[in-house]
Design an enzyme around this catalytic site. Structure first.
Site, PDB file in Angstrom:
ATOM      1  N   CYS A 121      -7.871  -0.265  -0.614  1.00 32.78           N
ATOM      2  CA  CYS A 121      -7.305  -0.769   0.635  1.00 32.78           C
ATOM      3  C   CYS A 121      -6.848  -2.199   0.395  1.00 32.78           C
ATOM      4  O   CYS A 121      -7.602  -3.016  -0.117  1.00 32.78           O
ATOM      5  CB  CYS A 121      -8.341  -0.714   1.747  1.00 32.78           C
ATOM      6  SG  CYS A 121      -7.748  -1.506   3.246  1.00 32.78           S
ATOM      7  N   CYS A 161       0.825  -1.202   0.000  1.00 27.41           N
ATOM      8  CA  CYS A 161       0.000   0.000   0.000  1.00 27.41           C
ATOM      9  C   CYS A 161       0.864   1.260   0.000  1.00 27.41           C
ATOM     10  O   CYS A 161       1.754   1.401   0.833  1.00 27.41           O
ATOM     11  CB  CYS A 161      -0.881  -0.022   1.247  1.00 27.41           C
ATOM     12  SG  CYS A 161      -1.877   1.452   1.438  1.00 27.41           S
ATOM     13  N   CYS A 187      -1.453   5.969   6.909  1.00 34.14           N
ATOM     14  CA  CYS A 187      -2.783   5.481   7.270  1.00 34.14           C
ATOM     15  C   CYS A 187      -2.732   4.768   8.613  1.00 34.14           C
ATOM     16  O   CYS A 187      -1.750   4.141   8.967  1.00 34.14           O
ATOM     17  CB  CYS A 187      -3.237   4.528   6.176  1.00 34.14           C
ATOM     18  SG  CYS A 187      -4.686   3.570   6.585  1.00 34.14           S
ATOM     19  N   CYS A 222     -10.103 -11.031  21.431  1.00 35.83           N
ATOM     20  CA  CYS A 222      -9.435 -10.154  20.457  1.00 35.83           C
ATOM     21  C   CYS A 222      -8.597  -9.105  21.165  1.00 35.83           C
ATOM     22  O   CYS A 222      -8.153  -8.142  20.554  1.00 35.83           O
ATOM     23  CB  CYS A 222     -10.453  -9.519  19.512  1.00 35.83           C
ATOM     24  SG  CYS A 222     -11.743  -8.635  20.368  1.00 35.83           S
ATOM     25  N   TYR A 246     -21.670 -14.462  24.389  1.00 41.31           N
ATOM     26  CA  TYR A 246     -21.326 -13.427  23.395  1.00 41.31           C
ATOM     27  C   TYR A 246     -21.436 -14.072  22.006  1.00 41.31           C
ATOM     28  O   TYR A 246     -20.477 -14.112  21.246  1.00 41.31           O
ATOM     29  CB  TYR A 246     -19.918 -12.870  23.640  1.00 41.31           C
ATOM     30  CG  TYR A 246     -19.721 -12.343  25.037  1.00 41.31           C
ATOM     31  CD1 TYR A 246     -19.959 -11.004  25.327  1.00 41.31           C
ATOM     32  CD2 TYR A 246     -19.335 -13.193  26.083  1.00 41.31           C
ATOM     33  CE1 TYR A 246     -19.799 -10.513  26.618  1.00 41.31           C
ATOM     34  CE2 TYR A 246     -19.180 -12.709  27.374  1.00 41.31           C
ATOM     35  CZ  TYR A 246     -19.398 -11.375  27.637  1.00 41.31           C
ATOM     36  OH  TYR A 246     -19.241 -10.900  28.910  1.00 41.31           O
ATOM     37  N   GLU A 305     -26.528 -13.231  23.860  1.00 41.39           N
ATOM     38  CA  GLU A 305     -26.004 -12.104  23.082  1.00 41.39           C
ATOM     39  C   GLU A 305     -26.862 -10.886  23.405  1.00 41.39           C
ATOM     40  O   GLU A 305     -28.069 -10.997  23.557  1.00 41.39           O
ATOM     41  CB  GLU A 305     -26.090 -12.478  21.588  1.00 41.39           C
ATOM     42  CG  GLU A 305     -26.043 -11.343  20.597  1.00 41.39           C
ATOM     43  CD  GLU A 305     -24.732 -10.557  20.595  1.00 41.39           C
ATOM     44  OE1 GLU A 305     -23.661 -11.169  20.597  1.00 41.39           O
ATOM     45  OE2 GLU A 305     -24.822  -9.317  20.588  1.00 41.39           O
TER      46      GLU A 305
END
Ligand code: SAH
Length: 451
Positions: free
Chosen positions: A160, A73, A79, A409, A313, A334
């Site tokens: 992108c 990129c 970015c 995450c 979740y 959820e």
């Protein structure tokens, strides 16, 4: 040594931060340098001086690392989207593994000896979801792109390199049509303008493609003609939604939506099952790697036909449904209403009968389950970045499922929560899955077994 902005110093890269910056030392002080690779020698210009740290940028690379590669990129450095385009993929994976091990060492005071890393076959063009702001450049030309790190300045891109290629083409047309039909981009300072953001979701296995146009007001001038032109130029769009968000907020989607084309959802496949996905439901952004993630999570869960499983979740129900055929029952919880509606519909379209989804806060739900003395053999948790709350971990320690498979995450909150759970659980395995290639974000799975 007196260090001030504008000075140039020679440094050597010794480490990386959790968000992918290079770390070096000047006279014992820590300096953060974007794109500096461990082992590299560079002349850096000081751009920021703080009491506890400095920030600098490379002005001259003196000794180049053999791990350095040419970014695909052209705006990789400016970015805020990618942090590792300049490093070999192998080294990026090494960084990710170390990041998780370090989080466990520093936060949980647990030293994990071995971690498996599941890399991606193609670390580019993997994202199935794009959310882009549109704005003006200095010449009042329409641009789209990511926000530059820690700012709200858009770095203009044409394409992108980590997103589905189809998204870039549609964004290009949207800007052309906005110019043609005099639609304006939203201005965060004046709170005026027509179009705030564009969200595009592509299906990996099917031809489905969703475009969501987030508008500031309900009826921008020329909006209908703009939409008709967009649909005729891009017949690959299978559903198109107008989302209206007039609030002064960073939250992308507002509460009101109008479906302008199609059914307002797209279909994709994961682990051989079909899933309908609405605009507001969470869906993993890297399908190929998600399949590896789920397969590994199932393996680590060591499931039996008699097991009662909790999918906490649960989003649109993906993990629970991938697990269902191995166990007796799955209960999912959820908090997003639309995701629960999607999960129920997904169970129906896959003809899965032994799953049940509930709309609730995961912690409140677990407390209710504990009160009702519902026993879970295995609990899967896959919370957002902020991790589990204390009520959830405390209740887990009370109900004591045999195994917990924690998908995360954010290594920092994962380590924090695992430290609490380690009162009664042993960490058996840690697997790092590269879901967010070329960025500093890491997904990992931990298998916890009752002591
Ligand atoms: N397991 C799913 C979703 C993971 S993302 C998958 O793999 O696709 C995390 C999910 O947690 C999101 O769907 C989010 O809406 C949901 N969530 C966030 N806070 C929650 C809470 N307090 N209680 C229950 N669910 C929550």
């Amino acid at each position: 040594m007196d260090i001030s902005v504008g000075q140039k110093h020679l440094v050597v890269g010794v480490d990386y931060t959790h968000d992918g910056l290079g770390v070096a030392k000047i006279d014992g002080r820590t300096i953060f340098v974007q794109n500096l690779i461990i082992g590299e020698e560079a002349e850096v210009e000081i751009t920021f001086v703080k009491k506890n740290f400095l920030i600098g940028k490379i002005s001259k690379l003196i000794k180049k690392s053999p791990d350095r590669i040419q970014p695909l990129c052209p705006v990789a450095t400016a970015c805020g989207g990618c942090q590792f385009q300049h490093v070999s993929y192998e080294k990026e994976l090494e960084y990710k593994k170390n990041k998780v091990l370090r989080a466990f060492h520093n936060i949980a005071h647990i030293d994990i000896q071995a971690a498996e890393v599941l890399g991606s076959e193609n670390p580019y063009y993997y994202r199935n979801k794009t959310i882009m702001p549109i704005g003006y450049d200095r010449h009042r030309k329409l641009i789209h792109g990511f926000y530059k790190a820690r700012t709200h300045d858009i770095v203009a891109i044409d394409q992108c390199y980590i997103e589905d290629k189809r998204s870039s083409l549609i964004l290009k047309t949207i800007k052309e049509l906005m110019t043609e039909y005099s639609l304006t981009p939203y201005d965060e300072d004046t709170l005026k303008g027509d179009i705030r953001r564009i969200m595009i979701r592509t299906s990996f296995y099917y031809d489905d493609l969703m475009v969501v146009i987030v508008t500031n007001i309900e009826k921008p001038v020329n909006f209908e003609t703009f939409i008709s032109a967009l649909i005729s130029k891009h017949p690959e769009i299978t559903t198109l939604i107008q989302n209206i968000n007039g609030e002064d907020t960073n939250v992308v989607l507002g509460s009101k939506e109008k479906i302008l084309l199609g059914e307002g959802k797209i279909k994709d496949k994961l682990c051989g099952l079909d899933f309908n996905i609405s605009s507001k439901s969470f869906y993993q952004i890297n399908v190929k790697q998600t399949e590896k993630l789920y397969q590994k999570a199932i393996e680590l869960a060591d499931l039996k036909e008699s097991h009662i499983v909790l999918d906490a979740y649960s989003g649109i129900g993906t993990i629970g449904m991938a697990v269902a055929k191995h166990v007796k029952n799955v209960i999912g919880v959820e908090v997003v209403k639309q995701a629960v509606i999607d999960a129920k519909e997904n169970a129906r379209i896959n003809n899965i009968k032994n799953v049940k989804y509930y709309e609730d806060d995961a912690s409140d739900f677990l407390v209710k389950m504990a009160k009702a003395e519902t026993k879970f053999d295995v609990v899967f948790v896959d919370p957002p970045r902020k991790g589990l709350d204390q009520k959830f971990t405390e209740t887990l320690l009370e109900i004591m499922p045999k195994r917990i498979v924690y998908i995360s995450c954010d290594p920092a909150t994962l380590a924090r929560d695992v430290a609490l759970l380690s009162e009664k659980y042993t960490i058996n395995k840690l697997v790092v899955v590269d879901m967010f290639s070329r960025t500093y974000h890491v997904e990992s799975i931990v298998q916890l077994t009752l002591k």
